[in-house]
Design a protein around this motif. Structure first.
Motif, PDB file in Angstrom:
ATOM      1  N   ASP A  99      52.950  46.542  56.939  1.00 26.12           N
ATOM      2  CA  ASP A  99      53.882  45.899  56.793  1.00 26.12           C
ATOM      3  C   ASP A  99      53.794  44.982  55.641  1.00 26.12           C
ATOM      4  O   ASP A  99      54.415  44.690  54.632  1.00 26.12           O
TER       5      ASP A  99
ATOM      6  N   ASP B  40      57.326  46.551  62.260  1.00 22.99           N
ATOM      7  CA  ASP B  40      57.387  45.423  63.134  1.00 22.99           C
ATOM      8  C   ASP B  40      58.858  45.275  63.817  1.00 22.99           C
ATOM      9  O   ASP B  40      59.826  45.385  63.263  1.00 22.99           O
ATOM     10  N   ARG B  41      58.842  45.324  65.139  1.00 29.33           N
ATOM     11  CA  ARG B  41      59.913  45.527  65.701  1.00 29.33           C
ATOM     12  C   ARG B  41      60.533  43.974  66.146  1.00 29.33           C
ATOM     13  O   ARG B  41      61.527  43.748  66.661  1.00 29.33           O
ATOM     14  N   SER B  42      59.896  42.788  65.913  1.00 30.07           N
ATOM     15  CA  SER B  42      60.226  41.367  66.034  1.00 30.07           C
ATOM     16  C   SER B  42      61.222  41.060  65.050  1.00 30.07           C
ATOM     17  O   SER B  42      61.811  39.905  65.446  1.00 30.07           O
TER      18      SER B  42
ATOM     19  N   GLN C   3      60.358  39.737  62.359  1.00 31.24           N
ATOM     20  CA  GLN C   3      59.824  38.600  61.322  1.00 31.24           C
ATOM     21  C   GLN C   3      59.609  39.337  60.076  1.00 31.24           C
ATOM     22  O   GLN C   3      59.927  38.803  58.804  1.00 31.24           O
ATOM     23  N   MET C   4      59.210  40.661  59.831  1.00 33.92           N
ATOM     24  CA  MET C   4      58.923  41.212  58.501  1.00 33.92           C
ATOM     25  C   MET C   4      60.293  41.430  57.814  1.00 33.92           C
ATOM     26  O   MET C   4      60.182  41.353  56.655  1.00 33.92           O
TER      27      MET C   4
ATOM     28  N   PRO D 203      48.074  46.505  66.742  1.00 34.90           N
ATOM     29  CA  PRO D 203      49.290  45.623  66.084  1.00 34.90           C
ATOM     30  C   PRO D 203      48.609  44.874  64.861  1.00 34.90           C
ATOM     31  O   PRO D 203      49.543  44.628  63.760  1.00 34.90           O
TER      32      PRO D 203
ATOM     33  N   GLN E  85      49.121  47.512  62.089  1.00 35.77           N
ATOM     34  CA  GLN E  85      50.737  47.512  61.913  1.00 35.77           C
ATOM     35  C   GLN E  85      51.290  46.201  60.829  1.00 35.77           C
ATOM     36  O   GLN E  85      51.917  46.377  60.091  1.00 35.77           O
ATOM     37  N   ARG E  86      50.616  44.882  61.060  1.00 34.11           N
ATOM     38  CA  ARG E  86      50.764  44.011  60.230  1.00 34.11           C
ATOM     39  C   ARG E  86      50.246  44.101  58.755  1.00 34.11           C
ATOM     40  O   ARG E  86      51.101  44.093  57.811  1.00 34.11           O
TER      41      ARG E  86
END
Length: 834
Positions: free
Chosen positions: A762, A792-794, A796-797, A755, A758-759
């Motif tokens: 993004d 990002d699946r949340s 936020q991005m 993760p 991943q951030r």
């Protein structure tokens, strides 16, 4: 053409000495007065003068960028040839300096003085000094061999002491007694050991006024040059070793033929005793200085009838067992400089060897062009057999001509190699170089000596041992050292493993290979040992010698191998390409689970590019480095049929090479901590050499563009390209991290890295989206494409992307990003949608 001699007054009357720089562009002289003179080759202009605070200089040695001079007050000083100014005082002795010698690489300066010891000083760091202390009397001369590994020390007691400088403490390997005369330190007569360019022997003046050649293999006397009636004062081999020039106290200067030891010419116009002789590295010029402060430059020194000897390739030293060179089937012509006999760059050591220079390029060609043509098929041009006679087939009469349109095809294969191993240079080579340490060996003729050194000496202790088996391959890691040797008449090919730590009395083991089988490459991991062999087998052992697996490699002959934990990667020669070169194939297998991850896949190398090294990264991903300087990593290699080679770095695109002024290449060592670790090779070098090279590291830069920011617009473009490169690099790292976690029993730290990466991907995409918004409304579609790539699946991005669009007043783009975020929240968008 008559020899032209130019006398150049160089110094005040007294002993004067000279030295050419290796490229022949300059000649440096030193003498009794407080000035050095630097003559430009081929120029009649006045020399450059360096005024110095000392006088009575008795020795000089030069390299292309600096020279060193020794004085009677005991000082040895280094001067720059770029600035013609003093660089530093290398060392001070309490007694007068008698001779200086620089190692071939210029890193070490040997100092002979009236002291009993010889100092060997590092020319870059004068605090590094080695001492040769076995002689009992003051030393008159010192000379390095052409590999820089041996130092011959001529002592005033009439003994030559030969030291090996392959370790931090010089080792005395031989005392040569009864050869040179006993002399005073300030005597004009010479006792210097002059190494022949082929490295197999040296020559030295004798008590009987001869110049005697000594073999370095068994230290026995070989051929001798006899003709002087007085003590020899100076001697020098020609650059190719085919000629010898000597001088004596009776003012004689003699030119010799090395092969026959015959006098080619005696020069009688010498007025004073010659003390130093120097051949020009490339031209037919001999320079010498005398005891009257004079420099003589003799152009066309070698007479016209003998200049062919000066133009041939490297010639062998005159040894007793050297076969007479002749133009017949009885003589085997030597291979010179790695070329096969018969090439234009290779000739034998006789005047017949350069007949092609005299008669024309085709007169002595192998195919007989321009000489003898067998046009009627009668066999006149057929080569004689090894007994010098023609075969029965040749004498039987005419035979049908062979069609010219057919020839035998021989594919070119990739020779096997050991990653991290360097070729021999002189009598030394590295068997292994990595981030743990290095293993190097020294050829002592009858045996080798192997040294294992570590970077972290708190973790492991260095060790050194005598090697009677002459190991030629090695691997090193945190757990142990692996070595292998070829088969000889006394023993078969063997593997030896020595663990660094053990709780039993047995510290190492050896295992022989079947008769006739040799190791072509090998690797060492934390759990196994792998060896590819000449029989086509891949042999896998446990760390304590238990055979775990033996199988035959499909792609043969094997090229190399690498291993990491339980994974084994082998590389071999596969099918032949259109260019006649075999394509390399690789396989990756988990030997513990007996699973094949990749089976005989093609190694991604362009045409004309060869494999330089294979290794696993610190995270366990296979990497290769090719001869074009490109580093690649293998993605998805744990899934059969899905592997891809992705570039991590193209060293030709490094910023340090952008101005085109640096000429350097890189020796691959490892991939660790997201960096490429290597050794920088300068000036056309092909492999590292001694002393121990420093490691360098470079950040990964995926080659996505080649932008040169010259103005503001191009600088903005360059910043955009940097972000694009970061996205490609972070996406690759994320992909490798996901593969690791999904296919192994990953640690919590490895799982947390996914993760985090991943951030990072993004964040770079968010910056790219901001750049597109800044460009204008017409870049909206590309900006939306970038938003869809966010992982990002949340949400936020994507929410942050919407805020970026709003800041730049891109309302339509902002609406579409909000729609994309809503669809993702309800699962209407696939992960793979772009």
């Amino acid at each position: 053409m008559a020899t032209r001699s130019r006398s150049r007054p160089a110094h005040a009357p007294g002993p004067t000495f000279c030295s050419y720089i290796p490229n022949g562009g300059k000649l440096v002289t030193v003498g009794p007065n407080s000035a050095f003179r630097i003559f430009q080759h081929g120029s009649n202009d006045e020399p450059a003068i360096i005024d110095v605070p000392t006088d009575s200089h008795l020795a000089v040695a030069a390299k292309n960028d600096f020279f060193v001079a020794g004085a009677e007050d005991g000082s040895v000083t280094k001067y720059s040839l770029a600035t013609n100014a003093m660089d530093q005082i290398l060392v001070r002795c309490t007694m007068p300096i008698r001779d200086l010698a620089l190692s071939p690489d210029g890193l070490w300066c040997a100092v002979a003085s009236d002291e009993l010891e010889v100092k060997v000083v590092n020319t870059r760091d004068m605090s590094q000094v080695m001492y040769c202390r076995d002689q009992l009397r003051p030393v008159k001369h010192v000379s390095f061999d052409y590999s820089g590994s041996l130092l011959a020390v001529s002592c005033t007691d009439g003994i030559i002491y030969v030291y090996s400088l392959s370790s931090e403490l010089p080792q005395l390997v031989r005392r040569v007694d009864g050869l040179i005369p006993t002399l005073e330190g300030d005597a004009e007569a010479s006792a210097k050991a002059v190494w022949h360019p082929d490295g197999r022997a040296f020559g030295a003046p004798t008590v009987s006024k001869d110049f005697q050649v000594m073999s370095r293999s068994d230290w026995s006397p070989q051929r001798a040059f006899k003709g002087h009636t007085s003590d020899i004062t100076a001697a020098a081999w020609s650059p190719n070793g085919a000629l010898l020039a000597t001088s004596s106290k009776d003012k004689a200067l003699i030119l010799w033929d090395t092969r026959t030891q015959k006098i080619l010419k005696r020069y009688d116009s010498v007025q004073n005793t010659i003390l130093s002789i120097q051949w020009h590295p490339t031209d037919n010029v001999l320079s010498y200085t005398n005891n009257n402060g004079e420099l003589f430059i003799r152009e066309d020194f070698v007479p016209d009838e003998h200049t062919g000897l000066l133009n041939v390739g490297l010639q062998p030293a005159p040894m007793n067992n050297q076969p007479l060179s002749e133009v017949s089937g009885n003589a085997r012509r030597p291979i010179t400089n790695g070329h096969k006999p018969g090439g234009r760059d290779n000739r034998d050591g006789t005047p017949d060897g350069y007949l092609d220079d005299l008669l024309g390029p085709d007169a002595m060609s192998e195919d007989g062009a321009g000489f003898i043509e067998d046009d009627d098929g009668a066999g006149y041009a057929e080569e004689p057999n090894r007994n010098g006679k023609r075969t029965a087939t040749a004498l039987a009469g005419p035979r049908p001509k062979r069609p010219n349109g057919f020839s035998s095809f021989q594919p070119r294969i990739h020779e096997s190699f050991q990653p991290g191993s360097t070729p021999w240079k002189g009598n030394r080579r590295y068997l292994c170089l990595n981030l743990i340490g290095f293993v190097w060996t020294v050829n002592q003729d009858t045996h080798h000596t192997v040294t294992v050194e570590f970077y972290d000496r708190h973790e492991h202790r260095d060790f050194h041992f005598t090697d009677p088996y002459k190991y030629d391959k090695a691997c090193l890691n945190d757990k142990g050292t692996l070595l292998s040797c070829d088969a000889t008449a006394d023993h078969p090919a063997m593997l030896q493993y020595r663990p660094h730590e053990t709780w039993t009395s047995r510290t190492d083991w050896r295992t022989p290979l079947p008769k006739g089988e040799t190791v072509t490459s090998m690797s060492l991991s934390d759990s196994c040992i792998v060896a590819t062999t000449s029989a086509g087998y891949v042999r896998v052992y446990s760390l304590f010698g238990l055979p775990l697996k033996v199988y035959r490699q499909k792609s043969t002959p094997a090229a190399t191998c690498a291993s990491w934990r339980d994974y084994v990667m082998t590389v071999g020669n596969g099918p032949v390409g259109g260019d006649g070169v075999t394509r390399l194939l690789y396989s990756i297998e988990n030997v513990k689970r007996d699973e094949v991850c990749q089976n005989e896949d093609i190694l991604a190398l362009p045409e004309g590019v060869e494999l330089r090294s294979v290794f696993f990264s610190d995270k366990g991903d296979p990497c290769i480095y090719d001869t074009e300087g490109v580093l690649l990593v293998l993605k998805h290699w744990r899934t059969p049929g899905q592997a891809q080679w992705a570039p991590l770095l193209d060293t030709k695109m490094l910023a340090r090479l952008a101005d085109g002024k640096k000429e350097e290449t890189y020796w691959p060592v490892a991939v660790a901590n997201n960096k490429f670790h290597c050794i920088i090779l300068k000036g056309g070098e092909e492999s590292p050499y001694f002393p121990r090279p420093l490691l360098s590291d470079f950040d990964f830069i995926i080659p996505v563009s080649d932008a040169s920011p010259d103005d503001e617009d191009e600088q903005e473009m360059s910043h955009h390209k940097v972000l694009e490169e970061q996205h490609a690099r972070y996406a690759l790292r994320h992909s490798l991290a996901v593969d690791l976690v999904e296919n192994t029993n990953a640690t919590s730290a490895q799982k947390a890295e996914v993760p985090a990466m991943q951030r990072e991907v993004d964040k770079v995409l968010l910056q790219l989206l901001a750049n597109e918004c800044r460009e204008g409304e017409d870049h909206g579609m590309k900006a939306l494409e970038i938003a869809t790539l966010m992982r990002d699946r949340s949400g936020q991005m994507l929410a942050a992307a919407g805020k970026v669009a709003a800041r730049f007043q891109r309302d339509i783009l902002g609406e579409k990003i909000i729609q994309l975020a809503e669809r993702r929240m309800v699962g209407l968008v696939d992960d793979d949608e772009v």
